[in-house]
Design an enzyme around this catalytic site. Structure first.
Site, PDB file in Angstrom:
ATOM      1  N   ASP A  28       4.454  -9.450  -4.261  1.00 32.91           N
ATOM      2  CA  ASP A  28       3.389  -9.690  -3.281  1.00 32.91           C
ATOM      3  C   ASP A  28       3.725 -10.877  -2.375  1.00 32.91           C
ATOM      4  OD1 ASP A  28       0.989  -9.285  -2.013  1.00 32.91           O
ATOM      5  OD2 ASP A  28      -0.204 -10.327  -3.520  1.00 32.91           O
ATOM      6  N   ASN A  76      -1.869   1.505  -0.547  1.00 33.80           N
ATOM      7  CA  ASN A  76      -1.179   0.993   0.651  1.00 33.80           C
ATOM      8  C   ASN A  76      -1.235   1.958   1.840  1.00 33.80           C
ATOM      9  OD1 ASN A  76       1.423  -0.773  -1.220  1.00 33.80           O
ATOM     10  ND2 ASN A  76      -0.507  -1.529  -0.388  1.00 33.80           N
TER      11      ASN A  76
HETATM   12  C1  FPP Z   1       3.080  -6.755  -0.896  1.00 37.33           C
HETATM   13  O1  FPP Z   1       3.111  -7.735   0.102  1.00 37.33           O
HETATM   14  C2  FPP Z   1       4.282  -5.943  -0.810  1.00 37.33           C
HETATM   15  C3  FPP Z   1       4.287  -4.625  -0.564  1.00 37.33           C
HETATM   16  C4  FPP Z   1       3.056  -3.844  -0.330  1.00 37.33           C
HETATM   17  C5  FPP Z   1       5.529  -3.880  -0.450  1.00 37.33           C
HETATM   18  C6  FPP Z   1       6.652  -4.336  -1.330  1.00 37.33           C
HETATM   19  C7  FPP Z   1       7.905  -3.825  -0.757  1.00 37.33           C
HETATM   20  C8  FPP Z   1       9.085  -4.465  -0.756  1.00 37.33           C
HETATM   21  C9  FPP Z   1       9.329  -5.721  -1.455  1.00 37.33           C
HETATM   22  C10 FPP Z   1      10.226  -3.923  -0.039  1.00 37.33           C
HETATM   23  C11 FPP Z   1      10.391  -2.478  -0.234  1.00 37.33           C
HETATM   24  C12 FPP Z   1      11.409  -2.177  -1.235  1.00 37.33           C
HETATM   25  C13 FPP Z   1      11.752  -0.918  -1.481  1.00 37.33           C
HETATM   26  C14 FPP Z   1      12.859  -0.610  -2.387  1.00 37.33           C
HETATM   27  C15 FPP Z   1      10.999   0.172  -0.866  1.00 37.33           C
HETATM   28  P1  FPP Z   1       1.954  -7.730   1.179  1.00 37.33           P
HETATM   29  O2  FPP Z   1       2.427  -6.970   2.348  1.00 37.33           O
HETATM   30  O3  FPP Z   1       0.686  -7.225   0.583  1.00 37.33           O
HETATM   31  O4  FPP Z   1       1.864  -9.248   1.490  1.00 37.33           O
HETATM   32  P2  FPP Z   1       0.549 -10.046   1.900  1.00 37.33           P
HETATM   33  O5  FPP Z   1      -0.386  -9.996   0.719  1.00 37.33           O
HETATM   34  O6  FPP Z   1       1.073 -11.423   2.150  1.00 37.33           O
HETATM   35  O7  FPP Z   1      -0.017  -9.404   3.119  1.00 37.33           O
END
Ligand code: FPP
Length: 252
Positions: A28, A76
């Site tokens: 996250d 998501n």
């Molecule tokens: C959460 O951060 C992260 C995700 C929803 C996606 C995680 C994906 C990756 C690390 C890269 C993808 C890797 C592969 C192999 C597909 P957030 O976007 O919710 O962050 P925030 O809470 O700061 O908005």
């Protein structure tokens, strides 16, 4: 990922096994990482893939056998279409670019989640990566994509009900029988679940499987995660006493 080492401070810590067999990570903070740098959120996800590469490498070196990461949740889909599309492309390019190396290094790849919701090209790429690495046993990387634990449990219950209706099994269910219907069938339960970004939730990730997992929450944003942060999570894990509902040995 060339060797299996446990840094001496980790190996020496605590009474239980210092290194968990299975670590699950809620990656996250990509969006906040990007926003803090006046970059589009998608830049955070791109850097998140780099963090994933570092983490797979470090996990193998530290003696972890199973790593399961939450890459895209069933919730998501509520994000802007462009961000959803970037996350799908990142899964595709990660598999395309890293498969040969992961295969060489003995990594078995699995993808858990609702497969029917993936575009056909990604679904077939994922199936190919799983088939190509099926015989690898050195390290197990499981990517949760289009995954939600309640959805997984509901799908498992449907499949189980169908088997009962078809006379393939009895309705007299046991935990271990039901677990075989989950996407994680064949994987051990996680010993340690880590969430980055300073949030204290498990957000529909491995609800069944994490029943006895130790939870570690770190303030680091996912794109800044790497070996040092994984070692910090293992250090905290090694300080825990896992009792599985029993009492400490020697407790009055
Ligand atoms: C959460 O951060 C992260 C995700 C929803 C996606 C995680 C994906 C990756 C690390 C890269 C993808 C890797 C592969 C192999 C597909 P957030 O976007 O919710 O962050 P925030 O809470 O700061 O908005």
């Amino acid at each position: 990922m060339s060797r299996v080492i446990a840094p001496t401070d980790l190996a020496a810590a605590g009474p239980g096994p210092a290194v968990p067999q299975h670590v699950a990570i809620i990656m996250d903070g990509n969006g906040r990482w990007a926003t803090a740098r006046h970059l589009p959120r998608t830049a955070g996800h791109e850097r998140g893939v780099e963090a994933l590469r570092r983490t797979v490498e470090a996990a193998g070196d530290l003696g972890i056998r199973y790593l399961t990461v939450f890459s895209f949740s069933t919730e998501n889909w509520r994000r802007p279409a462009a961000e959803v599309s970037t996350l799908f492309s990142l899964l595709k390019t990660y598999v395309q670019l890293d498969l040969a190396r992961l295969k060489r290094e003995g990594v078995r790849i699995r993808v858990i989640g609702e497969r029917g919701g993936l575009p056909p090209d990604i679904a077939s790429l994922v199936s190919m990566a799983e088939a190509e690495t099926r015989d690898n046993a050195r390290f197990n990387l499981t990517i949760a994509f289009n995954y939600g634990s309640r959805d997984e449990i509901a799908r498992a219950a449907s499949a189980f009900a169908r088997d009962v209706a078809d006379g393939k099994c009895s309705a007299d269910i046991r935990e271990a029988d039901f677990a075989r219907y989950l996407d994680t069938s064949g994987l051990p339960d996680p010993d340690l679940m880590v969430r980055t970004s300073g949030e204290y939730r498990i957000s529909n990730f491995l609800l069944w499987q994490a029943a006895y997992a130790e939870l570690v929450f770190l303030d680091v944003l996912w794109p800044d995660f790497g070996r040092a942060q994984l070692e910090e999570a293992l250090r905290r894990y090694a300080e825990r006493e896992r009792r599985y509902g029993a009492v400490s040995p020697g407790a009055g």
